[in-house]
Design a protein around this motif. Sequence first.
Motif, PDB file in Angstrom:
ATOM      1  N   ARG A 119       0.690   5.358  -7.913  1.00 36.44           N
ATOM      2  CA  ARG A 119      -0.542   5.891  -8.499  1.00 36.44           C
ATOM      3  C   ARG A 119      -0.495   7.410  -8.576  1.00 36.44           C
ATOM      4  O   ARG A 119      -0.788   8.008  -9.621  1.00 36.44           O
ATOM      5  N   ASP A 120      -0.111   8.060  -7.472  1.00 34.54           N
ATOM      6  CA  ASP A 120      -0.078   9.520  -7.451  1.00 34.54           C
ATOM      7  C   ASP A 120       0.973  10.070  -8.417  1.00 34.54           C
ATOM      8  O   ASP A 120       0.750  11.083  -9.090  1.00 34.54           O
TER       9      ASP A 120
ATOM     10  N   LYS B  40       0.810  -1.221   0.000  1.00 39.86           N
ATOM     11  CA  LYS B  40       0.000   0.000   0.000  1.00 39.86           C
ATOM     12  C   LYS B  40       0.844   1.272   0.000  1.00 39.86           C
ATOM     13  O   LYS B  40       0.556   2.214  -0.732  1.00 39.86           O
ATOM     14  N   GLU B  41       1.901   1.291   0.822  1.00 39.02           N
ATOM     15  CA  GLU B  41       2.725   2.501   0.894  1.00 39.02           C
ATOM     16  C   GLU B  41       3.348   2.829  -0.461  1.00 39.02           C
ATOM     17  O   GLU B  41       3.513   3.994  -0.828  1.00 39.02           O
TER      18      GLU B  41
ATOM     19  N   SER C 238       7.813  10.650  -0.156  1.00 41.62           N
ATOM     20  CA  SER C 238       7.332   9.287  -0.406  1.00 41.62           C
ATOM     21  C   SER C 238       7.906   8.747  -1.708  1.00 41.62           C
ATOM     22  O   SER C 238       8.257   7.570  -1.809  1.00 41.62           O
TER      23      SER C 238
ATOM     24  N   SER D  82       2.227   1.403  -3.598  1.00 39.35           N
ATOM     25  CA  SER D  82       1.225   1.509  -4.669  1.00 39.35           C
ATOM     26  C   SER D  82       0.577   2.885  -4.678  1.00 39.35           C
ATOM     27  O   SER D  82       0.264   3.427  -5.750  1.00 39.35           O
ATOM     28  N   ASP D  83       0.371   3.470  -3.505  1.00 35.80           N
ATOM     29  CA  ASP D  83      -0.204   4.814  -3.442  1.00 35.80           C
ATOM     30  C   ASP D  83       0.724   5.839  -4.093  1.00 35.80           C
ATOM     31  O   ASP D  83       0.280   6.738  -4.824  1.00 35.80           O
ATOM     32  N   VAL D  84       2.022   5.702  -3.820  1.00 38.44           N
ATOM     33  CA  VAL D  84       3.000   6.629  -4.402  1.00 38.44           C
ATOM     34  C   VAL D  84       3.045   6.478  -5.920  1.00 38.44           C
ATOM     35  O   VAL D  84       3.068   7.469  -6.654  1.00 38.44           O
TER      36      VAL D  84
END
Length: 486
Positions: free
Chosen positions: A247-248, A240-241, A286, A243-245
């Motif tokens: 995606r953004d 999650k840590e 991040s 994949s969020d980066v």
Amino acid sequence: MSSSGSHAMSTSDSITSTNLYRPLNSMDPGWKYGRLTDKSDPNLVKCLLCDFPCTGGITRFKWHLAGIKGNIRKCPKANAEVQKEIIGYLEILKKKAEDRKKKAEELVADVNINSDDSEPEELETERDKKRLRLKKPVNLVKEKGRGISFNSLADPDFLRFCEAVGQYGSGYKPPTPYEYRVPLLKRKFGEENVLQVVTDNAAANMKAAELFMAKYPRIYWTSCAAHSIDLMLESISKQKEISDVIRDTKEVANFIYSHHQVLSLMRGHTENRDIVRPGATSFWKSVALAIKIFKPLVVLLRIVDGEEKQPMGFVFGGLKDAIKKAKAAFRYNEDVFQPCVKAIVDGMKGRLDGELHKAAYYLNPYYFYRDFEEMRTDPSIMDAISNCIVRYYPNAKIQDTVMTVEMRSFQESMGQFGKDTAKRQRENNDEAFNPAHWWSIHGSEAPYLRNIAIKILGLTCSASGCERNWSTFEWTHSKKRGKLEV
């Protein structure tokens, strides 16, 4: 507002970030001014300067930018600076193509299948002589010792083969696919000369590996390192840590590079540079963290899937370093770094932690002298090198010489291993460092250990080169498209 190639797109024709794509791993300057409108079709490129939809891929699109007459419509909004940049790049490509053509002509110029003085004089009939000449085109290529694969079609020696066949004339019948795969391959190499077989991680291959090693216990089976590392990267990217980066970051990059005015504004404030350096925001922190985790694996992927270095000596040590750097990136907080480290460890298990990988780690002087204290307390490392020696040298007397005399000389930097040149050359793992070459120069006082070191360190560890011939892997991991920059 102006910068290199900064021309506004018409508002009505602007393409949004949802249907515009840029191959981020390509260094081709054409992508500064064009984007794919369909990421599944590399032939459709849209010009960011004039909105012209170009067919024929990035090469033909560069003709559009350069204004080359007769090939494609000239871009009306490409200024002199853009044209100069693209024309200069095209001239470099043209020079490389001319050099390749010249080299190919030189390769076939000296081919003469009638020049072999070894033809016996006692051959009485033309049929006998023709049969002898029939073997020469095959021998011409075979003597180079290249592996047989579809990539041979791009091999310079294939041109020599074709020239030899042409000189032979009509009537030459090449070996059948079966003869290439089985009797000719077996005759050329022989089981005693094969140390390793590499396949990808498909379930069928994993099962076949068990049967293969049962039948040929002297030969190692190893998993494709490029495929295994690719799976590690994929597994880490799902955390999650991370994949969020990702995606953004994709959203930010797509927005900027899909809106030419915004791109021009950004380049105007960054002296025409792209987004590569993190700023002082939580988002970019991040991103920097993700880069620290991915970079060691991406660097290693380039080594195992490239041609610049002999990769086997860097797999196990590179993965150990990747684990250490992942822990450091998360400031050794086990609750946080554990998922990423687990992805690497799980990806290594049974695939990239075999006897050959560990033996290559031991025999690579860069890792050996750096990590010796760690190695000597790890029984799996010592077992790996010992088992490789036993498997490679069936003679008990040679085994004892290697393990009691030559390994000690290597461990304690005795004789040639202790010379200043040997020490200096093993300390820097730069692009020029070749551990097998180091052994060939500094290992003459340990001839048996040197032979096995050169053999193991010279092994390939990826099957991706063959996979490119028959799968979409060609598009995603070709040498041109898959060369990752870090």
